[in-house]
Design a protein around this motif. Structure first.
Motif, short mmCIF file in Angstrom:
data_model
loop_
_atom_site.label_atom_id
_atom_site.label_comp_id
_atom_site.label_asym_id
_atom_site.label_seq_id
_atom_site.Cartn_x
_atom_site.Cartn_y
_atom_site.Cartn_z
N PHE A 118 -35.58 -21.88 -14.45
CA PHE A 118 -34.95 -21.44 -16.02
C PHE A 118 -33.47 -21.76 -16.13
N LEU A 119 -32.52 -21.55 -15.66
CA LEU A 119 -31.89 -21.41 -16.97
C LEU A 119 -31.74 -23.66 -16.57
N ARG A 120 -31.94 -24.11 -16.29
CA ARG A 120 -32.03 -25.59 -16.90
C ARG A 120 -33.24 -25.54 -18.30
N TYR A 121 -34.29 -25.15 -17.70
CA TYR A 121 -35.22 -24.82 -18.81
C TYR A 121 -34.89 -24.42 -20.05
N ALA A 122 -34.28 -22.89 -20.02
CA ALA A 122 -33.52 -22.56 -21.14
C ALA A 122 -32.57 -23.68 -21.89
N ARG A 123 -31.56 -23.98 -20.84
CA ARG A 123 -31.11 -24.77 -21.56
C ARG A 123 -31.53 -26.55 -22.50
N GLU A 124 -32.66 -26.69 -21.95
CA GLU A 124 -33.37 -27.76 -22.45
C GLU A 124 -34.17 -27.43 -23.45
N ARG A 125 -34.25 -25.59 -23.74
CA ARG A 125 -35.19 -25.25 -24.60
C ARG A 125 -34.00 -25.09 -26.42
N PHE A 126 -33.34 -24.79 -26.09
CA PHE A 126 -31.63 -23.97 -26.42
C PHE A 126 -31.81 -25.58 -27.11
N LYS A 127 -31.52 -27.28 -26.48
CA LYS A 127 -30.82 -28.07 -26.78
C LYS A 127 -31.21 -28.43 -27.94
N GLN A 128 -33.19 -28.49 -27.50
CA GLN A 128 -33.95 -29.41 -28.29
C GLN A 128 -34.81 -28.71 -30.08
N TYR A 129 -34.00 -26.75 -29.81
CA TYR A 129 -33.89 -26.10 -31.17
C TYR A 129 -32.34 -26.50 -32.11
N LEU B 215 -20.58 -19.56 -14.21
CA LEU B 215 -20.49 -20.66 -14.42
C LEU B 215 -22.19 -21.47 -15.29
N GLU B 216 -23.18 -21.03 -14.48
CA GLU B 216 -24.67 -21.38 -15.25
C GLU B 216 -24.49 -21.20 -16.59
N MET B 217 -24.13 -20.02 -16.93
CA MET B 217 -24.54 -19.40 -17.90
C MET B 217 -24.08 -19.69 -19.12
N ASN B 218 -22.56 -21.39 -18.42
CA ASN B 218 -21.72 -21.40 -20.22
C ASN B 218 -22.80 -22.89 -20.52
N ASP B 219 -23.47 -23.48 -20.46
CA ASP B 219 -24.74 -23.80 -21.26
C ASP B 219 -25.17 -23.71 -22.24
N VAL B 220 -25.50 -22.49 -22.33
CA VAL B 220 -26.43 -21.24 -22.77
C VAL B 220 -25.45 -20.71 -24.07
N PRO B 221 -26.12 -20.88 -25.48
CA PRO B 221 -25.34 -20.45 -26.16
C PRO B 221 -25.58 -19.07 -26.18
N THR B 222 -24.09 -19.09 -26.36
CA THR B 222 -23.54 -16.79 -26.65
C THR B 222 -24.66 -16.26 -27.01
#
Length: 361
Positions: free
Chosen positions: A336-347, A184-191
């Protein structure tokens, strides 16, 4: 506790066969200090924990109240050998120390290293923006990028190999259950498929940017910059990710770090005017270090500006991947997952605008 002192055959640095328990470090640290500071009485040794690291555990050790002599003990984070080549890290330390760009490295041990404490002010998001400070950072990075090494470093940029390694690790482990990360937590990270597609586009685009390959820090966030006010200089610390890379990547990565770490705020990304001033200071010193006249044209600054902002994309992408992997393995209390989501979102937010920037000629 059995131990021996030797020089590593790969790096030549003193190696102590001692393990330091991350949760109960006292005994291991006392064993290290018995070798490094034999006159220190164990009962008088004080430990100070530095809490702003998100990869390793860092402790300062001293016996005097004034902290005139402090040894830093860095305990490597769980599974960080997946991300960091520890032999290369020590080689970086040695090469930079030889050029007066790094503190003394006292020894390595089974799961960490001991080195000299640099007394000064650790930078924050606000100090990074001060003209008197950011000019010092620009100049120090120009000198860093001018360091020549002869220790067997591969001179190819590490960026694409690093991203490829992260993707391989994600692909290998994405089907494995983990106690750290739920699906569920991985849902917002790109596949994974999207990530692979994006890196191919990114590599094709950035290969046309013609950024020089130099020795880079590759992790120039606030806490890795120490301002020594009395000397009017800054010094960089922590060389875990140091290696040859694109000049523009190192600068773009640093500009991304204006947003902070714990609570990312990308509105703090440096505006164009600040960047141009920063880059001019950088180019003056970089050209001087290579024996050229330190005269910098507006065209040179604008060209580097475009390169830097394009490579800032690669920084978001690489650290986004890194954070997903850290979420799987790290025992450090950080989201770390929140951090990952924020970095990909900004990308994805900046991707289209940045990719349309044209290199001036």
């Amino acid at each position: 506790m059995e131990r021996f002192t030797a020089a590593s055959p790969l790096t030549g640095t003193k190696y102590l066969d001692i393990y330091v328990d991350e949760k109960e470090p006292r005994n291991g640290i006392e064993a290290l200090l018995k070798e490094l500071r034999p006159l220190w009485k164990p009962t008088e040794i004080k430990l100070k924990t530095f809490t702003d690291g998100i990869t390793n555990k860092l402790l300062g050790c001293h016996v005097d109240e004034a902290m005139e002599d402090v040894i830093l003990v860095r305990i490597y984070g769980n599974m960080t050998e997946l991300f960091v080549d520890r032999n290369n890290e020590v080689k970086s330390f040695q090469a930079l120390r030889a050029q007066h760009c790094a503190p003394d490295l006292y020894c390595t041990f089974q799961n960490g290293m001991c080195y000299e404490f640099i007394r000064g002010t650790v930078l924050n998001m606000w100090l990074l923006r001060e003209p008197s400070i950011f000019r010092l950072v620009a100049k120090e990075l120009a000198q860093f990028h001018s360091v020549q090494t002869d220790n067997g470093y591969p001179s190819e940029p590490v960026l694409w190999n690093t991203i490829s390694k992260y993707l391989d690790l994600l692909n290998t482990n994405q089907q494995k259950p983990t106690t750290h990360v739920s699906s569920l937590e991985m849902n917002d990270v790109p596949t994974f498929d999207i990530l692979v597609s994006e890196v191919e586009k990114l590599k094709e685009h950035l290969s046309q940017c013609e950024s020089p390959v130099v020795l880079c820090h590759n992790d120039l966030l606030c806490k890795n910059i120490i301002y020594i006010e009395a000397k009017g200089v800054v010094k960089f610390i922590d060389y875990e990710y140091t290696g040859y890379n694109y000049q523009a990547y190192d600068i773009g990565n640093h500009f991304n770090e204006f947003a902070g770490v714990s609570e990312l705020d990308f509105s703090m990304y440096p505006p164009k005017e600040l960047q141009l001033e920063w880059l001019k200071s950088y180019l003056e010193v970089f050209k001087e270090c290579s024996g050229r006249e330190p005269l910098v044209t507006d065209l040179e600054v604008l060209r580097l500006y475009v390169q830097v902002n394009k490579f800032a994309l690669a920084s978001h992408f690489s650290w986004g991947l890194w954070a997903v992997l850290q979420a799987r393995y790290s025992t450090i209390d950080f989201d770390f997952l929140r951090y990952a989501r924020e970095r990909f979102k900004q990308y994805f937010k900046m991707k289209d605008d940045v990719m349309t920037l044209q290199l001036p000629s």
